[in-house]
Design a protein around this motif. Structure first.
Motif, short mmCIF file in Angstrom:
data_model
loop_
_atom_site.label_atom_id
_atom_site.label_comp_id
_atom_site.label_asym_id
_atom_site.label_seq_id
_atom_site.Cartn_x
_atom_site.Cartn_y
_atom_site.Cartn_z
N TYR A 270 -14.29 103.86 95.08
CA TYR A 270 -14.02 104.24 93.70
C TYR A 270 -15.00 103.54 92.75
O TYR A 270 -15.08 102.31 92.77
N PRO A 271 -15.76 104.35 91.98
CA PRO A 271 -15.75 105.82 92.00
C PRO A 271 -16.35 106.34 93.31
O PRO A 271 -17.13 105.63 93.97
N PRO A 272 -16.01 107.57 93.70
CA PRO A 272 -16.46 108.09 95.00
C PRO A 272 -17.98 108.24 95.06
O PRO A 272 -18.64 108.50 94.05
N ILE A 273 -18.50 108.06 96.27
CA ILE A 273 -19.94 108.19 96.51
C ILE A 273 -20.18 109.50 97.26
O ILE A 273 -19.56 109.75 98.30
N PHE A 274 -21.05 110.33 96.73
CA PHE A 274 -21.36 111.62 97.34
C PHE A 274 -22.78 111.60 97.88
O PHE A 274 -23.73 111.67 97.09
N TYR A 275 -22.92 111.49 99.18
CA TYR A 275 -24.24 111.61 99.79
C TYR A 275 -24.48 113.01 100.34
O TYR A 275 -25.62 113.47 100.41
N LEU A 276 -23.43 113.68 100.76
CA LEU A 276 -23.56 115.04 101.30
C LEU A 276 -23.47 116.05 100.16
O LEU A 276 -22.83 115.79 99.13
N ASN A 277 -24.07 117.21 100.36
CA ASN A 277 -23.96 118.30 99.39
C ASN A 277 -23.63 119.60 100.13
O ASN A 277 -23.34 119.58 101.33
N ASP A 278 -23.69 120.71 99.42
CA ASP A 278 -23.32 121.99 100.03
C ASP A 278 -24.22 122.33 101.21
O ASP A 278 -23.77 122.92 102.21
N VAL A 279 -25.49 121.98 101.12
CA VAL A 279 -26.42 122.27 102.22
C VAL A 279 -26.07 121.40 103.43
O VAL A 279 -26.11 121.87 104.58
N SER A 280 -25.71 120.14 103.19
CA SER A 280 -25.29 119.26 104.28
C SER A 280 -24.07 119.85 105.01
O SER A 280 -24.02 119.88 106.25
#
Length: 394
Positions: A270-280
């Motif tokens: 928190y706050p969340p970490i976004f390493y992946l995306n829609d392509v991932s």
């Protein structure tokens, strides 16, 4: 004219199959869990580093891909200090017979043949190359295992790039980090059939650097505590066993499960970490479809702290894995026609076209590689006889 002393090495990228994430000691880069990785071939991904020393130099300097870098960071200063101390010890042993390089300033020039800071383990290869190049310049007697303790202090995963093949980073338990080191599980010759396809989603720098991301996860994620205390210790032994026994199905299941859990802890931060995306996520679904169509597990995905997918597979299953990728990723600057002309496009109705379309529009580049060797000495110096970068006169 004063002499220019120099040594050049190349070092590989390694991609973890059992992830390192979180530090029990930030200053010493001591991990909260042990990890395992595959060292990739330097034919495709490598850092080349020339380390030099001379009385002509007036300060320590580091150049990366042609740009001068700041050397005042604690990590770099620690490496310089420790490596100089090791050289000084050798000079003291052999009084008068060694040039006092420990007293000279260093000029280090490094180049990557792949995007830097884009989730392709550039820091691992970079710090491993730096430590190994200076060690060669100083003619140090320390083993790669001993040097891995130093490389770890530059970048945690760099310790694993001191070895080829299949490598474990043993977390250790001592407060000073003297037992937190890399060891080779098996050389690349043990299981040379291992291949990897890297789907480069973005060559841009990451939004959340690994170091700050780790600290946030350790501080805020409750899932992370369960991972390091219960899951990873068992998975560590299982994965080592799967490598030694060349059991790809078990290796694949563990690799994908660990990647999923690692990114779950990032989301649980928190706050969340976004390493992946829609392509991932499309790459994950395509791998699932590939395994479904094959009727067995022939491919395994993993993601480090970035959106790029690394897909492991065995050479004998190349058509089953690369066929769908070739169909989904047409016209990319990736396919080596001379060595992959036998790979035919393979796409059936069992493949969800949503994943295929997302990948086609979102992948910038594909790198096809495999398991490889550790650091190698090179004759391709990046510094000329006058101490200048090639093509530069300062």
């Amino acid at each position: 004219m004063d002499a220019i002393y120099k040594a050049t090495v190349t070092a590989p990228v390694n991609i973890a199959t059992l992830k390192y994430w979180g530090k029990r000691d930030v200053a010493l880069n001591l991990p909260t869990n042990s990890s395992i990785s595959v060292t990739l071939s330097q034919n495709d991904l490598r850092t080349t580093t020339t380390a030099s020393a001379s009385l002509l130099y007036t300060e320590d300097e580091l150049y990366l891909n042609g740009s001068k870098e700041d050397v005042s960071s604690k990590r770099i200063q620690t490496l310089f200090r420790e490596l100089r101390a090791l050289r000084k010890a050798e000079e003291d042993k052999q009084t008068g017979s060694l040039v006092p390089l420990s007293k000279y300033y260093l000029r280090i020039v490094s180049e990557n043949n792949f995007p830097t800071a884009a989730g392709l383990a550039s820091s691992a290869a970079g710090f491993a190359a730096l430590v190994k190049a200076v060690a060669e310049l100083y003619q140090l007697p320390q083993s790669n295992e001993e040097l891995s303790i130093l490389a770890r202090q530059g970048s945690g995963s760099a310790c694993r790039s001191l070895f080829g093949g299949y490598v474990a980073w043993e977390m250790g338990s001592k407060a000073d980090g003297s037992d937190s080191k890399a060891v080779q599980i098996a050389p690349y010759e043990h299981w040379p059939e291992m291949k990897a396809a890297i789907l480069v989603v973005s060559a841009e720098r990451k939004d959340t650097p690994s170091t700050s991301g780790m600290q946030l996860t350790v501080k805020t994620s409750s899932l992370f505590k369960e991972r390091v205390n219960s899951v990873v210790p068992q998975r560590f032994e299982q994965m080592k066993k799967s490598i030694l026994e060349k059991d790809f199905e078990t290796f694949a299941h563990l690799t994908m499960a660990d990647s999923n859990q690692f990114h779950a802890t990032c989301l649980d931060s928190y706050p969340p970490i976004f390493y992946l995306n829609d392509v991932s996520r499309a790459a994950i679904r395509l791998v699932e479809d590939i395994n479904k169509v094959a009727g067995e597990v022939v491919a395994a995905y993993t993601f480090d702290a970035g959106p790029n997918a690394v897909i492991y597979y065995l050479a004998q299953n190349e058509q089953l894995v690369l066929g769908p990728l070739r169909a989904a990723l047409k016209n990319l600057p990736a396919w080596k026609e001379e060595s992959h002309s036998h790979i035919q496009e393979l796409m059936s109705d069992d493949f969800d076209k949503r994943w295929v379309n997302t990948l086609h529009s979102g992948i910038e580049r594909i790198i096809l590689t495999g398991v490889g060797q550790g650091p190698q000495l090179s004759t391709n110096s990046l510094i000329d006889k006058n101490g200048n970068l090639w093509g530069s006169s300062f």
